[in-house]
Design a protein around this motif. Structure first.
Motif, PDB file in Angstrom:
ATOM      1  N   GLU A 305      -6.446  -9.228   2.842  1.00  0.00           N
ATOM      2  CA  GLU A 305      -6.805  -9.882   1.588  1.00  0.00           C
ATOM      3  C   GLU A 305      -5.748  -9.686   0.512  1.00  0.00           C
ATOM      4  O   GLU A 305      -5.611 -10.507  -0.392  1.00  0.00           O
ATOM      5  CB  GLU A 305      -8.148  -9.323   1.105  1.00  0.00           C
ATOM      6  CG  GLU A 305      -8.698  -9.972  -0.144  1.00  0.00           C
ATOM      7  CD  GLU A 305     -10.034  -9.375  -0.530  1.00  0.00           C
ATOM      8  OE1 GLU A 305     -11.049 -10.093  -0.421  1.00  0.00           O
ATOM      9  OE2 GLU A 305     -10.063  -8.187  -0.934  1.00  0.00           O
ATOM     10  N   LEU A 306      -4.986  -8.573   0.606  1.00  0.00           N
ATOM     11  CA  LEU A 306      -3.980  -8.280  -0.409  1.00  0.00           C
ATOM     12  C   LEU A 306      -2.804  -7.555   0.220  1.00  0.00           C
ATOM     13  O   LEU A 306      -2.995  -6.663   1.055  1.00  0.00           O
ATOM     14  CB  LEU A 306      -4.585  -7.400  -1.514  1.00  0.00           C
ATOM     15  CG  LEU A 306      -3.608  -6.891  -2.583  1.00  0.00           C
ATOM     16  CD1 LEU A 306      -3.152  -8.043  -3.478  1.00  0.00           C
ATOM     17  CD2 LEU A 306      -4.235  -5.784  -3.418  1.00  0.00           C
ATOM     18  N   VAL A 307      -1.597  -7.938  -0.158  1.00  0.00           N
ATOM     19  CA  VAL A 307      -0.377  -7.237   0.241  1.00  0.00           C
ATOM     20  C   VAL A 307       0.274  -6.703  -1.036  1.00  0.00           C
ATOM     21  O   VAL A 307       0.598  -7.477  -1.938  1.00  0.00           O
ATOM     22  CB  VAL A 307       0.602  -8.163   1.003  1.00  0.00           C
ATOM     23  CG1 VAL A 307       1.885  -7.413   1.334  1.00  0.00           C
ATOM     24  CG2 VAL A 307      -0.054  -8.698   2.274  1.00  0.00           C
ATOM     25  N   GLU A 308       0.450  -5.394  -1.107  1.00  0.00           N
ATOM     26  CA  GLU A 308       1.007  -4.790  -2.318  1.00  0.00           C
ATOM     27  C   GLU A 308       2.500  -5.104  -2.457  1.00  0.00           C
ATOM     28  O   GLU A 308       3.224  -5.219  -1.465  1.00  0.00           O
ATOM     29  CB  GLU A 308       0.794  -3.275  -2.295  1.00  0.00           C
ATOM     30  CG  GLU A 308      -0.675  -2.872  -2.344  1.00  0.00           C
ATOM     31  CD  GLU A 308      -0.858  -1.371  -2.270  1.00  0.00           C
ATOM     32  OE1 GLU A 308       0.172  -0.648  -2.301  1.00  0.00           O
ATOM     33  OE2 GLU A 308      -2.011  -0.915  -2.186  1.00  0.00           O
ATOM     34  N   GLU A 309       2.934  -5.217  -3.703  1.00  0.00           N
ATOM     35  CA  GLU A 309       4.321  -5.537  -4.006  1.00  0.00           C
ATOM     36  C   GLU A 309       5.242  -4.401  -3.565  1.00  0.00           C
ATOM     37  O   GLU A 309       4.956  -3.226  -3.772  1.00  0.00           O
ATOM     38  CB  GLU A 309       4.465  -5.776  -5.514  1.00  0.00           C
ATOM     39  CG  GLU A 309       5.820  -6.294  -5.934  1.00  0.00           C
ATOM     40  CD  GLU A 309       5.892  -6.538  -7.432  1.00  0.00           C
ATOM     41  OE1 GLU A 309       6.947  -6.979  -7.905  1.00  0.00           O
ATOM     42  OE2 GLU A 309       4.883  -6.296  -8.121  1.00  0.00           O
ATOM     43  N   GLU A 310       6.363  -4.774  -2.930  1.00  0.00           N
ATOM     44  CA  GLU A 310       7.367  -3.829  -2.440  1.00  0.00           C
ATOM     45  C   GLU A 310       6.785  -2.807  -1.460  1.00  0.00           C
ATOM     46  O   GLU A 310       7.271  -1.693  -1.325  1.00  0.00           O
ATOM     47  CB  GLU A 310       8.054  -3.099  -3.600  1.00  0.00           C
ATOM     48  CG  GLU A 310       8.877  -4.013  -4.480  1.00  0.00           C
ATOM     49  CD  GLU A 310       9.713  -3.260  -5.499  1.00  0.00           C
ATOM     50  OE1 GLU A 310       9.735  -2.016  -5.451  1.00  0.00           O
ATOM     51  OE2 GLU A 310      10.338  -3.921  -6.354  1.00  0.00           O
ATOM     52  N   SER A 311       5.732  -3.196  -0.767  1.00  0.00           N
ATOM     53  CA  SER A 311       5.122  -2.320   0.229  1.00  0.00           C
ATOM     54  C   SER A 311       5.779  -2.513   1.582  1.00  0.00           C
ATOM     55  O   SER A 311       6.575  -3.432   1.789  1.00  0.00           O
ATOM     56  CB  SER A 311       3.624  -2.605   0.347  1.00  0.00           C
ATOM     57  OG  SER A 311       3.423  -3.922   0.849  1.00  0.00           O
ATOM     58  N   ALA A 312       5.453  -1.642   2.519  1.00  0.00           N
ATOM     59  CA  ALA A 312       5.968  -1.767   3.880  1.00  0.00           C
ATOM     60  C   ALA A 312       5.519  -3.076   4.513  1.00  0.00           C
ATOM     61  O   ALA A 312       6.270  -3.721   5.244  1.00  0.00           O
ATOM     62  CB  ALA A 312       5.509  -0.581   4.720  1.00  0.00           C
ATOM     63  N   ALA A 313       4.277  -3.481   4.233  1.00  0.00           N
ATOM     64  CA  ALA A 313       3.763  -4.727   4.798  1.00  0.00           C
ATOM     65  C   ALA A 313       4.523  -5.928   4.259  1.00  0.00           C
ATOM     66  O   ALA A 313       4.864  -6.849   5.011  1.00  0.00           O
ATOM     67  CB  ALA A 313       2.268  -4.857   4.488  1.00  0.00           C
ATOM     68  N   GLN A 314       4.810  -5.941   2.954  1.00  0.00           N
ATOM     69  CA  GLN A 314       5.547  -7.064   2.366  1.00  0.00           C
ATOM     70  C   GLN A 314       6.959  -7.135   2.938  1.00  0.00           C
ATOM     71  O   GLN A 314       7.448  -8.225   3.266  1.00  0.00           O
ATOM     72  CB  GLN A 314       5.595  -6.927   0.848  1.00  0.00           C
ATOM     73  CG  GLN A 314       6.220  -8.131   0.152  1.00  0.00           C
ATOM     74  CD  GLN A 314       6.349  -7.928  -1.340  1.00  0.00           C
ATOM     75  OE1 GLN A 314       7.052  -7.037  -1.796  1.00  0.00           O
ATOM     76  NE2 GLN A 314       5.651  -8.762  -2.111  1.00  0.00           N
ATOM     77  N   GLU A 315       7.602  -5.995   3.067  1.00  0.00           N
ATOM     78  CA  GLU A 315       8.954  -5.990   3.610  1.00  0.00           C
ATOM     79  C   GLU A 315       8.984  -6.401   5.078  1.00  0.00           C
ATOM     80  O   GLU A 315      10.005  -6.903   5.565  1.00  0.00           O
ATOM     81  CB  GLU A 315       9.566  -4.605   3.429  1.00  0.00           C
ATOM     82  CG  GLU A 315       9.811  -4.237   1.961  1.00  0.00           C
ATOM     83  CD  GLU A 315      10.400  -2.853   1.805  1.00  0.00           C
ATOM     84  OE1 GLU A 315      10.615  -2.174   2.837  1.00  0.00           O
ATOM     85  OE2 GLU A 315      10.640  -2.437   0.649  1.00  0.00           O
ATOM     86  N   ALA A 316       7.867  -6.189   5.792  1.00  0.00           N
ATOM     87  CA  ALA A 316       7.806  -6.593   7.200  1.00  0.00           C
ATOM     88  C   ALA A 316       7.506  -8.074   7.361  1.00  0.00           C
ATOM     89  O   ALA A 316       7.599  -8.609   8.475  1.00  0.00           O
ATOM     90  CB  ALA A 316       6.747  -5.765   7.925  1.00  0.00           C
TER      91      ALA A 316
END
Length: 463
Positions: A305-316
């Motif tokens: 539902e949410l991807v945090e900014e500059e998180s590992a998930a966003q970078e992936a």
């Protein structure tokens, strides 16, 4: 002599003639002939060889696992000093008196021959003295090495004069539902008690965003911290909790998976605290009206539902709407499947995520990061580390951004402010904030300096 032999021969010959006549003239053959028109029932059979002892529990030998386990499970005694009132006279008049020792008990598992013991955090919590009694009735004073309240795992140490029997950690990821397990501990101060059951479920969430192994092996008060082993004697879990309205076993018990306990112990020994890797997502809640309306309530996997900014998930490259189906070799059916596996990893570990994006399966490598968000003690604010974008907007280089405010502080305009200082303590990241808020005195005054998006500084006096 010849006469006797003749009589014997005549008798045998006459008996043979009589038996042959009966079979020939009187005995009828008993056959049932089933033709194709008779619609006789057909039974499919298995030609797998069977044991003379039967199947199921009769095939399982618990004795070796039990024999190897009981000597590695210990009795843990937690002694605390209480100075609260014990009589109504003490309560109303505040009569001074000496501290009264209170004793709590549990179990522990020896994991090294030199005396390291893993148990539950709630077994040793607030202890002023720890004592460990081995299965041979020898008692030692124990030292607390470290704890992790989140996983309810603690590590303690005794100094024995001889090498101790111990259990090796097994791989809890490969335990199977229906697999036989033994729970070994000290319920009701009864030492070295062994009960048997099966793995009833895996990745059970008891409201802690945690992942437990559920069994039906009988576990009662005092079993906490004891061993859950498979029939090979491998340690696959640390018994932790039961669900019961009476406080005693009613059919369900739960254990911290051994892979989580092993990782916690290794982190305590190597780093002095628990290293947690975070991917930076928020799953969509299930069993809600919104989830039902969006059609995601029965999804097999974790809907993001949410991807945090500059998180590992966003970078992936993970985006909102992706469904996590698998991580490494672990299938993900629900959120505890994911959190349980992540609990065994550290920042910097690379994981392979299989996601469903618009019904297309993608494999994305993801490198876990240190946590970027937490809830601070005392005030209960949720804060996160600043991103590069935050630093530009607020025109600062350090601090923590407030992302969640409890109900009782909603009217102070704290949301989206950046905390840069608490009293004389400069705040650089969430760890600084956690330490500073943890040192706030309930009887003193604390000044919190914050920066708004317009660059103005505010001072909040908290007391």
């Amino acid at each position: 002599m010849k006469r006797l032999a003749s009589l014997l021969f005549v008798s045998v010959f006459a008996g043979a003639i009589t038996l042959g006549a009966y079979i020939l003239f009187f005995q009828k053959e008993n056959f049932t002939i089933i033709s194709q028109e008779n619609n006789g029932s057909v039974v499919n059979t298995s030609y797998t060889p069977t044991s003379a002892r039967g199947a199921g529990i009769n095939e399982v030998d618990f004795t070796i696992a039990a024999e190897n386990t009981v000597n590695a499970v210990v009795h843990v005694k937690n002694i605390t000093l209480s100075q609260g009132p014990t009589t109504i006279f003490d309560f109303f008049y505040g009569t001074s008196r000496s501290a009264v020792p209170q004793v709590g008990t549990g179990s522990g598992v020896i994991i090294s021959s030199d005396g390291y013991i893993v148990t539950n955090n709630h077994v040793i919590n607030k202890a002023t003295q720890l004592q460990v009694t081995l299965n041979n009735n020898r008692t030692y004073n124990a030292e607390l090495i470290g704890t992790d309240p989140n996983s309810d795992i603690a590590l303690i140490k005794i100094d024995p004069k001889e090498k101790l029997p111990y259990l090796a950690f097994g791989d809890s990821d490969h335990t199977k539902i229906g697999e036989w397990v033994l729970a070994v501990g000290n319920p009701f101060n009864l030492t070295s008690t062994v009960t048997a059951g099966i793995v009833s479920a895996k990745a059970r969430n008891l409201g802690r965003n945690q992942s437990f192994i559920q069994t039906d092996a009988a576990v009662n008060p005092g079993n906490s911290g004891g061993a859950l082993v498979n029939t090979n004697g491998d340690l696959v879990g640390i018994n932790t909790a039961i669900t019961s309205q009476t406080g005693s076993y009613v059919g369900y018990s739960f254990a911290v998976p051994s892979n989580i306990a092993k990782k916690v112990v290794q982190d305590i020994l190597e780093y002095g605290n628990v290293q947690k890797g975070f991917m930076g997502i928020r799953p969509a809640p299930v069993n809600t009206r919104d989830a039902i309306e969006k059609g995601i309530n029965n999804i097999d996997g974790v809907f993001i539902e949410l991807v945090e900014e500059e998180s590992a998930a966003q970078e992936a490259g993970i985006v909102v709407g992706d469904i996590i189906k698998k991580v490494d070799e672990i299938k993900v059916h629900k959120y505890p499947d994911l959190t349980g596996y992540l609990s065994t990893k550290r920042p910097g570990d690379t994981l392979a995520f299989v996601i469903d994006r618009d019904k297309e399966l993608l494999t994305l490598p993801l490198v876990l990061k240190e946590r970027q968000k937490l809830v601070v003690p005392e005030m209960g604010l949720e804060v996160k580390n600043l991103t590069e974008h935050d630093k530009k907007v607020y025109k600062i280089s350090s601090g923590v951004k407030i992302t969640g405010v409890p109900e009782r502080y909603r009217g102070y305009g704290l949301s989206e402010k950046v905390i840069v200082k608490i009293d004389d303590y400069e705040i650089g990241n969430i760890d600084d904030a956690y330490t500073a808020f943890g040192a706030i005195s309930k009887y003193g005054k604390t000044v919190i300096v914050m920066v708004g998006s317009n660059g103005e500084r505010d001072r909040l006096i908290f007391q």
